[in-house]
Design an enzyme around this catalytic site. Structure first.
Site, PDB file in Angstrom:
ATOM      1  N   HIS A  36       0.842  -1.183  -0.009  1.00 33.87           N
ATOM      2  CA  HIS A  36      -0.064   0.024   0.069  1.00 33.87           C
ATOM      3  C   HIS A  36       0.769   1.387  -0.014  1.00 33.87           C
ATOM      4  CE1 HIS A  36      -4.103  -1.848   0.351  1.00 33.87           C
ATOM      5  NE2 HIS A  36      -3.505  -2.717   0.896  1.00 33.87           N
ATOM      6  N   ALA A 124      -5.742 -14.408  -4.831  1.00 32.09           N
ATOM      7  CA  ALA A 124      -4.674 -15.024  -4.031  1.00 32.09           C
ATOM      8  C   ALA A 124      -3.813 -13.715  -3.788  1.00 32.09           C
ATOM      9  CB  ALA A 124      -3.847 -15.918  -4.892  1.00 32.09           C
ATOM     10  N   SER A 129      -4.940 -10.404 -12.073  1.00 34.06           N
ATOM     11  CA  SER A 129      -5.785  -9.366 -12.951  1.00 34.06           C
ATOM     12  C   SER A 129      -4.764  -8.460 -13.617  1.00 34.06           C
ATOM     13  CB  SER A 129      -6.496  -8.387 -12.056  1.00 34.06           C
ATOM     14  OG  SER A 129      -6.084  -7.974 -10.761  1.00 34.06           O
ATOM     15  N   GLU A 161      -7.880  -1.185 -14.929  1.00 31.42           N
ATOM     16  CA  GLU A 161      -8.240  -1.387 -13.736  1.00 31.42           C
ATOM     17  C   GLU A 161      -9.091  -0.099 -12.831  1.00 31.42           C
ATOM     18  OE1 GLU A 161      -6.362  -4.290 -12.541  1.00 31.42           O
ATOM     19  OE2 GLU A 161      -7.320  -4.455 -10.400  1.00 31.42           O
ATOM     20  N   ASP A 173       1.894  -3.829  -9.564  1.00 30.94           N
ATOM     21  CA  ASP A 173       1.247  -5.070 -10.010  1.00 30.94           C
ATOM     22  C   ASP A 173       1.446  -5.256 -11.560  1.00 30.94           C
ATOM     23  OD1 ASP A 173       0.459  -4.975  -7.583  1.00 30.94           O
ATOM     24  OD2 ASP A 173      -1.838  -5.341  -8.176  1.00 30.94           O
TER      25      ASP A 173
HETATM   26  C1  GLA Z   1      -3.214  -4.387  -5.015  1.00 31.37           C
HETATM   27  C2  GLA Z   1      -2.741  -3.091  -5.819  1.00 31.37           C
HETATM   28  C3  GLA Z   1      -1.287  -2.702  -5.733  1.00 31.37           C
HETATM   29  C4  GLA Z   1      -0.897  -2.295  -4.518  1.00 31.37           C
HETATM   30  C5  GLA Z   1      -1.303  -3.338  -3.576  1.00 31.37           C
HETATM   31  C6  GLA Z   1      -1.007  -3.104  -2.048  1.00 31.37           C
HETATM   32  O1  GLA Z   1      -2.239  -5.464  -5.173  1.00 31.37           O
HETATM   33  O2  GLA Z   1      -3.254  -3.559  -7.243  1.00 31.37           O
HETATM   34  O3  GLA Z   1      -1.322  -1.579  -6.595  1.00 31.37           O
HETATM   35  O4  GLA Z   1      -1.742  -1.266  -3.896  1.00 31.37           O
HETATM   36  O5  GLA Z   1      -2.772  -3.859  -3.300  1.00 31.37           O
HETATM   37  O6  GLA Z   1       0.174  -2.735  -1.862  1.00 31.37           O
END
Ligand code: GLA
Length: 382
Positions: A36, A124, A129, A161, A173
């Site tokens: 986060h 998971a 995604s 997204e 991600d």
């Molecule tokens: C999800 C979001 C990421 C990131 C994480 C927490 O995976 O897609 O962008 O914020 O939560 O670190």
């Protein structure tokens, strides 16, 4: 990367569309630490893994495009000039979103067909995604010569997204999935969107994931709420993002914010520091420190940022009680998904078995153990 997956999508594509597809593999990711922090312009420490999405794609010579989710045995036909988000939670939003965001950049995408299948269970916390979005944008770039750079591609995936799936995610991600390097984790600065690779070889220790196999509902809205809380505190501090704040800065406005939001911002500032300290610990081969930082990260996610859940906390407690585990924490957005554990190689299997039995006794359901390999990012499969 699983060749079975690739063969499955290829065979199904040829049987369905009677033509030879291009093949793409797009990985999911782990994250060692820095949770986060990405949407706060901070640091994260992810790596692409050997699990993800395989896609077979080719241009279509009709006026219709088709997407086929092989896992779900679900097929949908769509017209490119009539794209709108489907109902919340629909898998096709990942595909529609990517196409729509490419169109928003005034790039011409023609009709196409795609068959895809994955080996990351949804929920998971391993970014199935982002893997799907990246496979679609990567494949379309290839098929229609869109001339997109990888940086442009991940921003398209992220916007898909935001605008089609409805999660205001950061860039971790999509970045990790696209830019992954075999055997490396990437210390990513989410402000510059540039990363430094770190070769991961923990000698007699390794990373191991345990999937709670739960995904609690409301996680998307809770995610978006966290993000806006962080943004409003940054605004109050007169800075672009919490990445620019110190604990002292935050202390100065403490009585102007709700106590729970103060804790959340404090968590972000501390976690950002932990991500940087973790990279130094890895450089120094100091696994004890790395493990401690990982445990601290979970503590913050559980008590300050409040994105954990009983199942995750239970698995982290199992890790804490085991001398062979140096660190463990929830991974990803939270409210379910996996824990990531730094565990001694010789004891990993035994720890996994013990944790599985304890988990089953406690929750009357099974968890799953994954041993992962750090792998290459989104690529064409020849
Ligand atoms: C999800 C979001 C990421 C990131 C994480 C927490 O995976 O897609 O962008 O914020 O939560 O670190």
């Amino acid at each position: 990367m699983s060749t079975i997956l690739i063969n499955d999508v290829k065979t199904t594509f040829i049987n369905t569309f009677k033509t030879e597809p291009i093949l793409i593999f797009s990985p999911g990711r782990i994250n060692i630490i820095g949770e986060h922090t990405d949407y706060n312009d901070g640091f994260v420490f992810p790596a692409a893994v050997d699990k993800g999405i395989a896609a077979a794609m080719q241009k279509s010579d009709t006026n219709i495009s088709t997407a086929y989710a092989l896992d779900k045995d679900s097929r949908i036909e769509f017209e490119l000039d009539k794209l709108r988000p489907s109902a919340e939670g629909s898998w096709e939003n990942y595909i529609f979103g990517v196409v729509a965001e490419i169109q928003n950049k005034n790039k011409a995408v023609g009709n196409f067909n795609i068959v895809f299948k994955g080996d990351i269970p949804g929920g998971a916390g391993m970014s199935s995604s982002a893997a799907l979005e990246n496979s679609v944008v990567f494949g379309l770039n290839e098929l229609f010569n869109l001339g997109l750079t990888k940086h442009e591609m991940i921003l398209i995936s992220q916007k898909a997204e935001h605008n089609y799936v409805g999660v205001k995610c950061g860039i971790m991600d999509q970045y990790a999935s696209m830019f992954g390097i075999k055997d490396n984790a990437l210390l990513l600065d989410c402000r510059t969107v540039e990363s430094k690779p770190y070769k991961i070889d923990f000698k007699d220790h390794q990373l191991m994931l345990i999937n709670t196999n739960v995904k609690h509902s409301l996680s998307d809205s809770a995610y978006n709420d966290r993000r806006s809380a962080c943004e409003s505190i940054a605004e109050l501090l007169g800075i672009k993002a919490l990445r620019d704040a110190t604990e002292t800065d935050l202390e100065a406005i403490k009585d102007k914010v709700l106590p729970e939001n103060y804790q959340k911002a404090l968590y972000v500032i501390q976690e950002n520091n932990r991500a940087i300290r973790a990279s130094k610990a890895i450089e120094a081969n100091d696994l004890e420190t790395l493990g401690t930082l990982i445990f601290q990260s979970h503590n913050g996610l559980q008590h300050q940022y409040k994105v954990s859940c009983d199942e995750l906390d239970f698995l982290v407690d199992q890790a804490k009680a085991n001398d062979h585990v140096l660190g463990a924490r929830m991974m990803g957005g939270g409210f379910g998904g996996c824990t990531i554990n730094l565990v001694s190689k010789s004891e990993a299997k035994a720890f996994g078995e013990a944790a599985s039995i304890a988990y089953k006794n406690e929750f009357d359901k099974a968890c799953s153990i994954y041993f992962i390999k750090l792998s290459e990012g989104t690529h064409l499969v020849k």
